[in-house]
Write a protein that holds these residues in place. Structure first.
Motif, short mmCIF file in Angstrom:
data_model
loop_
_atom_site.label_atom_id
_atom_site.label_comp_id
_atom_site.label_asym_id
_atom_site.label_seq_id
_atom_site.Cartn_x
_atom_site.Cartn_y
_atom_site.Cartn_z
N VAL A 8 0.84 -1.20 0.00
CA VAL A 8 0.00 0.00 0.00
C VAL A 8 0.87 1.24 0.00
N LYS A 9 1.91 1.24 0.84
CA LYS A 9 2.83 2.38 0.89
C LYS A 9 3.49 2.61 -0.47
N LEU A 10 3.90 1.52 -1.10
CA LEU A 10 4.55 1.61 -2.41
C LEU A 10 3.59 2.20 -3.44
N SER A 11 2.36 1.75 -3.42
CA SER A 11 1.36 2.26 -4.35
C SER A 11 1.13 3.75 -4.14
N ILE A 12 1.07 4.16 -2.89
CA ILE A 12 0.86 5.59 -2.57
C ILE A 12 2.02 6.43 -3.06
N VAL A 13 3.24 5.99 -2.77
CA VAL A 13 4.43 6.75 -3.16
C VAL A 13 4.51 6.87 -4.69
N GLN A 14 4.25 5.78 -5.39
CA GLN A 14 4.33 5.82 -6.85
C GLN A 14 3.25 6.72 -7.45
N ALA A 15 2.06 6.68 -6.89
CA ALA A 15 0.99 7.54 -7.40
C ALA A 15 1.32 9.01 -7.16
N LEU A 16 1.83 9.33 -5.98
CA LEU A 16 2.20 10.72 -5.69
C LEU A 16 3.35 11.18 -6.59
N MET A 44 1.65 12.30 3.85
CA MET A 44 2.85 11.94 4.61
C MET A 44 3.83 11.10 3.78
N TYR A 45 3.40 10.61 2.62
CA TYR A 45 4.24 9.80 1.76
C TYR A 45 4.80 10.60 0.58
N ASP A 46 4.64 11.90 0.62
CA ASP A 46 5.17 12.78 -0.43
C ASP A 46 6.35 13.57 0.13
N PRO A 47 7.59 13.21 -0.26
CA PRO A 47 8.76 13.89 0.30
C PRO A 47 8.90 15.34 -0.15
N THR A 48 8.12 15.77 -1.11
CA THR A 48 8.19 17.16 -1.55
C THR A 48 7.33 18.07 -0.68
N SER A 56 10.78 7.36 4.86
CA SER A 56 11.99 6.53 4.91
C SER A 56 12.84 6.74 3.65
N LYS A 57 14.12 6.43 3.79
CA LYS A 57 15.06 6.60 2.69
C LYS A 57 14.66 5.73 1.50
N LYS A 58 14.22 4.51 1.79
CA LYS A 58 13.82 3.58 0.73
C LYS A 58 12.66 4.15 -0.08
N LEU A 59 11.64 4.67 0.61
CA LEU A 59 10.49 5.22 -0.10
C LEU A 59 10.83 6.53 -0.80
N ARG A 60 11.75 7.31 -0.25
CA ARG A 60 12.22 8.53 -0.93
C ARG A 60 12.88 8.18 -2.26
N GLU A 61 13.72 7.13 -2.23
CA GLU A 61 14.41 6.70 -3.45
C GLU A 61 13.42 6.20 -4.49
N ILE A 62 12.41 5.46 -4.04
CA ILE A 62 11.38 4.98 -4.97
C ILE A 62 10.62 6.16 -5.56
N PHE A 63 10.29 7.14 -4.72
CA PHE A 63 9.60 8.34 -5.19
C PHE A 63 10.43 9.05 -6.25
N THR A 64 11.71 9.26 -5.96
CA THR A 64 12.59 9.98 -6.88
C THR A 64 12.74 9.23 -8.21
N ALA A 65 12.93 7.92 -8.14
CA ALA A 65 13.09 7.13 -9.36
C ALA A 65 11.81 7.11 -10.18
N THR A 66 10.68 6.97 -9.51
CA THR A 66 9.39 6.95 -10.21
C THR A 66 9.10 8.29 -10.86
N ARG A 67 9.38 9.38 -10.14
CA ARG A 67 9.15 10.71 -10.68
C ARG A 67 10.02 10.95 -11.91
N ALA A 68 11.29 10.57 -11.84
CA ALA A 68 12.21 10.76 -12.98
C ALA A 68 11.73 9.95 -14.19
#
Length: 161
Positions: A8-16, A44-48, A56-68
């Motif tokens: 669920v967290k992964l899905s939220i981070v990727q969607a954001l 809370m799952y949007d590092p911006t 967490s660092k792991k979810l930040r990295e996933i967010f950054t990679a997905t956004r790029a």
């Protein structure tokens, strides 16, 4: 506040990361996982955002990679493709025509013509007659100006401004 599992967290981070709003993400989580979460919990799952500073660092990295990846690959977005836009215009045209809406038909035809003619792009091509390159007249003009004449011209221009 519900404790969320990793999928669920992964899905939220990727969607954001793909610029979905917290409301859209909360609705998606409800449909996909059957969980009711608030927009504030999603944020809370949007590092911006300020509320996502503890992500967490792991979810930040996933967010950054997905956004790029999202920003680099617009081919996965249907509306970014001319063929898709023309198909939608065609469906709307057929619907408007079957309903006898002549004004809408005219508008859709005009929009399709603009789409095909490149009116919605920033590209402009300048050509000469019959598509040939523009003719460039390259006549060399040389003048001789003495330093005194140059100084006089500069002073007159400065006096005006």
């Amino acid at each position: 506040m519900a404790v969320l599992k990793d999928p669920v967290k992964l899905s939220i981070v990727q969607a954001l990361a793909c610029f979905d709003t917290p409301t859209q993400v909360a609705d998606h989580v409800k449909q996909e996982f059957g969980l009711v979460i608030t927009r504030q919990q999603v944020a809370m799952y949007d590092p911006t955002k300020a509320s996502g500073h503890n992500l967490s660092k792991k979810l930040r990295e996933i967010f950054t990679a997905t956004r790029a990846k999202f920003l680099d690959d617009i081919s996965t977005i249907p509306i970014a493709q001319q063929a898709y836009r023309l198909r939608v215009l065609q469906r709307n045209l057929e619907r408007a025509d079957s309903r006898g809406n002549a004004a809408m038909v005219s508008t859709l035809l005009e929009q399709a013509a603009k789409e095909l003619g490149g009116a919605f792009t920033n590209k402009r091509e300048l050509t000469g007659k019959d598509g040939q390159p523009l003719a460039v007249n390259s006549t060399n003009v040389t003048t001789t100006v003495t330093p005194e004449e140059l100084k006089e011209v500069v002073q007159s221009v400065q006096a005006k401004f």
